[in-house]
Structure formats: structure tokens, C-alpha cells
Design a protein around this motif. Structure first.
Motif, mmCIF file in Angstrom:
data_model
loop_
_atom_site.group_PDB
_atom_site.id
_atom_site.type_symbol
_atom_site.label_atom_id
_atom_site.label_comp_id
_atom_site.label_asym_id
_atom_site.label_seq_id
_atom_site.Cartn_x
_atom_site.Cartn_y
_atom_site.Cartn_z
ATOM 1 N N PRO A 43 16.790 11.027 62.505
ATOM 2 C CA PRO A 43 17.147 10.452 61.218
ATOM 3 C C PRO A 43 18.648 9.715 61.457
ATOM 4 O O PRO A 43 19.355 10.097 62.302
ATOM 5 N N PRO A 44 18.689 8.652 60.731
ATOM 6 C CA PRO A 44 20.003 7.871 60.884
ATOM 7 C C PRO A 44 21.015 8.784 60.479
ATOM 8 O O PRO A 44 21.026 9.406 59.671
ATOM 9 N N THR A 45 22.174 8.416 60.977
ATOM 10 C CA THR A 45 23.559 9.095 60.949
ATOM 11 C C THR A 45 24.413 8.168 60.135
ATOM 12 O O THR A 45 24.343 7.010 60.070
ATOM 13 N N GLY A 46 25.369 8.742 59.590
ATOM 14 C CA GLY A 46 26.391 7.918 58.686
ATOM 15 C C GLY A 46 26.782 8.725 57.392
ATOM 16 O O GLY A 46 26.403 9.684 57.100
ATOM 17 N N SER A 47 27.557 7.728 56.623
ATOM 18 C CA SER A 47 28.079 8.401 55.476
ATOM 19 C C SER A 47 26.915 8.391 54.341
ATOM 20 O O SER A 47 27.322 8.857 53.250
ATOM 21 N N ALA A 48 25.987 7.377 54.486
ATOM 22 C CA ALA A 48 25.010 7.427 53.237
ATOM 23 C C ALA A 48 24.251 8.795 53.035
ATOM 24 O O ALA A 48 24.155 9.082 51.579
ATOM 25 N N LEU B 297 2.516 3.303 67.997
ATOM 26 C CA LEU B 297 1.620 4.070 67.035
ATOM 27 C C LEU B 297 1.867 5.551 67.353
ATOM 28 O O LEU B 297 0.618 6.296 67.650
ATOM 29 N N HIS B 298 2.794 6.200 67.103
ATOM 30 C CA HIS B 298 2.933 7.510 67.552
ATOM 31 C C HIS B 298 2.364 8.641 66.842
ATOM 32 O O HIS B 298 2.040 8.119 65.477
ATOM 33 N N ASP B 299 2.165 9.767 67.070
ATOM 34 C CA ASP B 299 1.573 10.699 66.072
ATOM 35 C C ASP B 299 2.606 11.853 65.738
ATOM 36 O O ASP B 299 2.833 12.853 66.552
ATOM 37 N N TRP B 300 3.472 11.330 64.833
ATOM 38 C CA TRP B 300 4.669 12.389 64.468
ATOM 39 C C TRP B 300 4.471 13.492 63.833
ATOM 40 O O TRP B 300 3.415 13.804 63.246
ATOM 41 N N GLU B 301 5.515 14.526 64.347
ATOM 42 C CA GLU B 301 5.204 15.970 63.790
ATOM 43 C C GLU B 301 6.669 16.267 63.494
ATOM 44 O O GLU B 301 7.497 16.071 64.098
ATOM 45 N N LYS B 302 6.723 16.918 62.388
ATOM 46 C CA LYS B 302 8.218 17.375 61.711
ATOM 47 C C LYS B 302 8.583 18.575 62.609
ATOM 48 O O LYS B 302 7.634 19.653 62.686
ATOM 49 N N VAL B 303 9.738 18.664 63.353
ATOM 50 C CA VAL B 303 10.238 19.715 64.111
ATOM 51 C C VAL B 303 11.640 20.051 63.542
ATOM 52 O O VAL B 303 12.258 19.069 63.341
ATOM 53 N N SER B 304 12.066 21.141 63.909
ATOM 54 C CA SER B 304 13.480 21.707 63.731
ATOM 55 C C SER B 304 14.152 21.956 65.092
ATOM 56 O O SER B 304 13.574 22.284 65.803
ATOM 57 N N SER B 305 15.725 21.760 64.844
ATOM 58 C CA SER B 305 16.115 22.027 66.409
ATOM 59 C C SER B 305 16.162 23.677 66.594
ATOM 60 O O SER B 305 15.904 24.420 65.747
ATOM 61 N N THR C 170 19.472 23.928 62.482
ATOM 62 C CA THR C 170 20.233 23.085 61.647
ATOM 63 C C THR C 170 20.106 21.704 61.493
ATOM 64 O O THR C 170 20.447 21.080 60.555
ATOM 65 N N GLY C 171 19.152 21.218 62.423
ATOM 66 C CA GLY C 171 18.746 19.965 62.368
ATOM 67 C C GLY C 171 17.256 19.541 62.210
ATOM 68 O O GLY C 171 16.559 20.579 62.772
ATOM 69 N N ARG C 172 16.833 18.570 61.622
ATOM 70 C CA ARG C 172 15.327 18.188 61.454
ATOM 71 C C ARG C 172 15.258 16.863 62.254
ATOM 72 O O ARG C 172 15.799 15.993 61.796
ATOM 73 N N PHE C 173 14.070 16.592 62.660
ATOM 74 C CA PHE C 173 13.575 15.248 63.514
ATOM 75 C C PHE C 173 12.027 15.167 63.630
ATOM 76 O O PHE C 173 11.406 16.213 63.392
ATOM 77 N N ARG C 174 11.667 14.066 63.800
ATOM 78 C CA ARG C 174 10.407 13.904 64.424
ATOM 79 C C ARG C 174 10.158 13.789 65.724
ATOM 80 O O ARG C 174 10.938 13.165 66.351
ATOM 81 N N ARG C 175 9.006 14.288 66.124
ATOM 82 C CA ARG C 175 8.483 14.192 67.767
ATOM 83 C C ARG C 175 7.230 13.856 67.602
ATOM 84 O O ARG C 175 6.205 14.397 66.993
#
Length: 53
Positions: free
Chosen positions: A37-42, A10-18, A22-27
Motif C-alpha cells: 500500500p502507498p505510504t505517506g501522511s494521507a 493481470l495478477h491474481d492478488w491475495e491478501k497477506v500479512s507480514s 504489523t503490515g498488510r499487502f497483496r501478493r
């Protein structure tokens, strides 16, 4: 130290950038776990990827 909420995923996510911007993720604000975020061709990883807790 991880809190009980984080141990129960039950994490307390925040949006962060590298550092280079160039990249975004949650921490988690409490335990600092990263949720990349997932990677791949989608390319589209859904509207809920950067949603709430």
C-alpha cells in the motif's frame, strides 16, 4: 517463471500479512509479486487497494 497473465499485469492478488502481523499487502499467487500500500501522511489509501484482480 512468470505467466503471460502476469506479464500483462493481470495478477491474481491475495491478501497477506507480514510475518510479525504489523503490515498488510497483496501478493500475486502466480508470480509472487508484492503490491505494498502507498505510504505517506494521507493514511487512507482507498477502498480499491485490496480489491479483486
Amino acid at each position: 517463471m512468470r505467466t503471460l497473465r502476469c506479464l500483462l499485469s493481470l495478477h491474481d492478488w491475495e491478501k497477506v500479512s507480514s510475518e510479525d502481523g504489523t503490515g498488510r499487502f497483496r501478493r500475486c499467487r502466480r508470480c509472487q509479486k508484492h503490491d505494498y500500500p502507498p505510504t505517506g501522511s494521507a493514511g487512507n489509501y482507498g477502498a480499491g487497494t485490496f480489491g479483486g484482480s
